[in-house]
Enzyme design. Structure first.
Site, PDB file in Angstrom:
ATOM      1  N   THR A  66       0.818  -1.215   0.000  1.00  0.00           N
ATOM      2  CA  THR A  66       0.000   0.000   0.000  1.00  0.00           C
ATOM      3  C   THR A  66       0.852   1.265   0.000  1.00  0.00           C
ATOM      4  O   THR A  66       0.662   2.163  -0.825  1.00  0.00           O
ATOM      5  CB  THR A  66      -0.935   0.003   1.223  1.00  0.00           C
ATOM      6  OG1 THR A  66      -1.789  -1.153   1.165  1.00  0.00           O
ATOM      7  CG2 THR A  66      -1.793   1.254   1.250  1.00  0.00           C
TER       8      THR A  66
ATOM      9  N   ARG B 221       6.031 -10.472  -4.409  1.00  0.00           N
ATOM     10  CA  ARG B 221       4.684 -10.859  -4.847  1.00  0.00           C
ATOM     11  C   ARG B 221       4.233 -10.183  -6.134  1.00  0.00           C
ATOM     12  O   ARG B 221       3.352 -10.681  -6.819  1.00  0.00           O
ATOM     13  CB  ARG B 221       3.675 -10.559  -3.736  1.00  0.00           C
ATOM     14  CG  ARG B 221       3.876 -11.421  -2.480  1.00  0.00           C
ATOM     15  CD  ARG B 221       3.008 -10.940  -1.350  1.00  0.00           C
ATOM     16  NE  ARG B 221       3.403  -9.606  -0.901  1.00  0.00           N
ATOM     17  CZ  ARG B 221       2.842  -8.955   0.114  1.00  0.00           C
ATOM     18  NH1 ARG B 221       1.839  -9.517   0.773  1.00  0.00           N
ATOM     19  NH2 ARG B 221       3.259  -7.765   0.468  1.00  0.00           N
TER      20      ARG B 221
ATOM     21  N   VAL C 114       5.980   7.970  11.910  1.00  0.00           N
ATOM     22  CA  VAL C 114       5.087   8.531  12.927  1.00  0.00           C
ATOM     23  C   VAL C 114       4.118   9.497  12.270  1.00  0.00           C
ATOM     24  O   VAL C 114       4.530  10.431  11.583  1.00  0.00           O
ATOM     25  CB  VAL C 114       5.874   9.282  14.025  1.00  0.00           C
ATOM     26  CG1 VAL C 114       4.917   9.831  15.084  1.00  0.00           C
ATOM     27  CG2 VAL C 114       6.916   8.389  14.669  1.00  0.00           C
TER      28      VAL C 114
ATOM     29  N   ILE D 159       1.395  13.407   8.387  1.00  0.00           N
ATOM     30  CA  ILE D 159       1.655  14.605   9.193  1.00  0.00           C
ATOM     31  C   ILE D 159       3.178  14.808   9.311  1.00  0.00           C
ATOM     32  O   ILE D 159       3.883  13.876   9.684  1.00  0.00           O
ATOM     33  CB  ILE D 159       1.063  14.459  10.606  1.00  0.00           C
ATOM     34  CG1 ILE D 159      -0.381  13.949  10.549  1.00  0.00           C
ATOM     35  CG2 ILE D 159       1.109  15.783  11.348  1.00  0.00           C
ATOM     36  CD1 ILE D 159      -0.946  13.559  11.899  1.00  0.00           C
TER      37      ILE D 159
ATOM     38  N   GLY E  87     -10.685  -2.693   6.164  1.00  0.00           N
ATOM     39  CA  GLY E  87      -9.253  -2.563   5.943  1.00  0.00           C
ATOM     40  C   GLY E  87      -8.560  -1.582   6.864  1.00  0.00           C
ATOM     41  O   GLY E  87      -7.368  -1.307   6.713  1.00  0.00           O
TER      42      GLY E  87
ATOM     43  N   ASP F 142       1.753  -0.355  18.630  1.00  0.00           N
ATOM     44  CA  ASP F 142       2.116   0.554  17.544  1.00  0.00           C
ATOM     45  C   ASP F 142       2.330   1.967  18.073  1.00  0.00           C
ATOM     46  O   ASP F 142       3.285   2.654  17.690  1.00  0.00           O
ATOM     47  CB  ASP F 142       1.005   0.539  16.482  1.00  0.00           C
ATOM     48  CG  ASP F 142       1.242   1.538  15.376  1.00  0.00           C
ATOM     49  OD1 ASP F 142       2.072   1.270  14.495  1.00  0.00           O
ATOM     50  OD2 ASP F 142       0.587   2.607  15.384  1.00  0.00           O
TER      51      ASP F 142
ATOM     52  N   LYS G  18       5.885   4.467  18.148  1.00  0.00           N
ATOM     53  CA  LYS G  18       5.968   5.850  17.685  1.00  0.00           C
ATOM     54  C   LYS G  18       6.440   6.776  18.800  1.00  0.00           C
ATOM     55  O   LYS G  18       7.242   7.695  18.560  1.00  0.00           O
ATOM     56  CB  LYS G  18       4.609   6.287  17.138  1.00  0.00           C
ATOM     57  CG  LYS G  18       4.193   5.494  15.897  1.00  0.00           C
ATOM     58  CD  LYS G  18       2.746   5.739  15.518  1.00  0.00           C
ATOM     59  CE  LYS G  18       2.353   4.898  14.313  1.00  0.00           C
ATOM     60  NZ  LYS G  18       0.916   5.014  13.975  1.00  0.00           N
TER      61      LYS G  18
ATOM     62  N   GLY H 284      -2.613   5.383   5.501  1.00  0.00           N
ATOM     63  CA  GLY H 284      -3.230   5.425   4.177  1.00  0.00           C
ATOM     64  C   GLY H 284      -2.200   5.510   3.070  1.00  0.00           C
ATOM     65  O   GLY H 284      -1.077   6.001   3.261  1.00  0.00           O
TER      66      GLY H 284
END
Length: 451
Positions: A28, A61, A146, A150, A201, A215, A219, A316
């Site tokens: 992604t 892949r 992180v 942003i 997702g 997670d 960070k 994203g």
């Protein structure tokens, strides 16, 4: 490596330098980087005076690239990138510990600059990677590790360079924030929202890193290293997740004027620093309380600037791809100006890093929310209040819900004034042994009065 040319030669247009990128991982975020560099190619050339593009993509892949990226060489072997003398910058976007760490170290050993979004790797073994890069004289970019899109890393490293960082706090995991937001706004139980997030997702099949706070701890470790000049791993950060938050806690929080958020919190006390991740009741009038959905918000307090809040999409394809592209451009500019290493990647010179004690959780002092599941019978509140009083814990508010239907247990909610965590733990241990208490106590810290 390409020979560097002067900044003035680049800017006056007489020479156009090519910066070639090797991308390891076409998932992604890798796709987001490729799309960003392709779609913004002309803009980046106008802004940098260079042509910055991906030469090779390595992914075990991927069998083919989209038509508009067919000019890029595709391989299944990352060492095709590591061994290519024309590639200036290696971008690692496969995640995990291995082979990501090996690829980064091999790229550094080959004299190539590196970029990664791998917060887990940096939080656990970053000191080795940064040390090797410094020895080799190459750059490490990690803006996307992180806060997604942003620009948190650049703000802390450069924008706040003249400040002593007094505190770090914020929402650093979009999945957890999305789940808590849906629970708050729609009254949906945790398990149901999590299943929905997985379907959409937003959450992985194994959501542990997100919902258990791991997670977020990764960070926070990265930000603390930069803010304080210390080596810290996520293992040194006290970490609690959101699995035990129930709709009744959301409802009670609303009645008291709070919203529950999974926060990373660090405060700089000089000789020791706080390092913790846990659900927190945030007063509704604070900005962090209004950050909902998959958004992140990171707040710094500097001794010169006061409070700074950075907010945006924390994950994203395109937001994170944009952050990776920013690192690539920064390094390309440094190559062109022969100024690699001008800004230390961790803000402090590595020689200036010094150990600092991590504040013990038992030393914390602040207000608390407790939810007890108790028998609906006389004297229960008095018994619990007596134990709290014996430990020096003062009650600020109490709500006791009545029995619903044939249920034998009822929730008893207590808010306290500021208390020491060690006293709280002793009190809750004693209360948990009372016959009238039917389930483990839910404890949530309150942000109010901590700042």
């Amino acid at each position: 490596m390409l020979q560097s040319i002067s900044f003035y030669t680049v800017m006056n247009g007489s020479t156009m330098q090519d910066i070639k990128v090797g991308l390891i991982g076409f998932g992604t975020v890798g796709q987001g980087l490729a799309e960003t560099l392709h779609s913004q190619e002309n803009r980046l050339t106008k802004r940098t005076g260079m042509k910055i593009g991906i030469k090779t993509i390595a992914d075990t892949r991927a069998r083919a690239l989209p038509a508009h990226l067919e000019h890029i060489h595709l391989t299944q072997d990352a060492r095709d990138i590591l061994a290519d003398p024309e590639i200036d910058i290696v971008v690692e976007l496969i995640g995990g510990m291995e082979p990501a760490k090996t690829f980064l170290l091999e790229a550094i050993a080959a004299g190539k600059h590196v970029v990664t979004a791998n917060k887990a790797l940096l939080a656990q073994t970053g000191s080795e990677i940064f040390r090797k890069a410094a020895e080799k004289g190459v750059a490490v970019g990690f803006e996307a590790s992180v806060g997604g899109g942003i620009p948190v890393i650049k703000a802390l490293r450069e924008g706040l360079v003249a400040n002593r960082i007094l505190a770090i706090s914020g929402i650093m995991n979009g999945t957890a924030n999305y789940i808590l937001s849906r629970m708050t706004d729609e009254g949906i139980p945790f398990a149901e929202v999590l299943a929905e997030a997985q379907k959409l997702g937003f959450a992985e099949a194994d959501p542990s890193y997100d919902v258990d706070g791991i997670d977020t701890a990764h960070k926070l470790a990265i930000l603390m290293s930069m803010a304080y000049g210390i080596h810290i791993t996520n293992r040194e950060i006290s970490t609690e997740g959101i699995r035990n938050i129930e709709p009744v806690d959301i409802e009670m929080a609303r009645e008291f004027g709070f919203r529950i958020k999974l926060l990373a919190i660090s405060r700089n006390h000089g000789e020791h620093v706080e390092a913790r991740v846990h659900p927190t009741m945030v007063p509704g009038d604070k900005l962090l309380a209004s950050i909902n959905g998959a958004y992140n918000a990171i707040q710094f307090k500097g001794d010169c600037v006061g409070d700074i809040l950075l907010c945006g999409l924390g994950a994203g394809k395109m937001p994170t791809g944009s952050a990776v592209a920013a690192d690539v451009v920064d390094i390309a500019r440094d190559i062109a100006c022969n100024s690699v290493g001008r800004v230390p990647p961790l803000s402090y010179q590595l020689s200036q890093f010094a150990p600092r004690r991590i504040t013990g959780m038992d030393e914390l002092f602040g207000p608390y929310y407790f939810r007890f599941t108790v028998k609906d019978e006389p004297g229960v509140l008095a018994s619990i209040a007596g134990v709290l009083s014996a430990q020096g814990i003062s009650i600020a508010s109490v709500i006791q819900k009545g029995r619903r239907g044939q249920e034998a247990a009822v929730p008893l909610v207590i808010l306290t004034h500021a208390a020491r965590e060690s006293d709280v733990e002793q009190a809750l241990t004693r209360i948990g042994k009372l016959d009238a208490v039917l389930a483990p106590v839910v404890k949530i810290r309150i942000l109010e009065q901590e700042q």
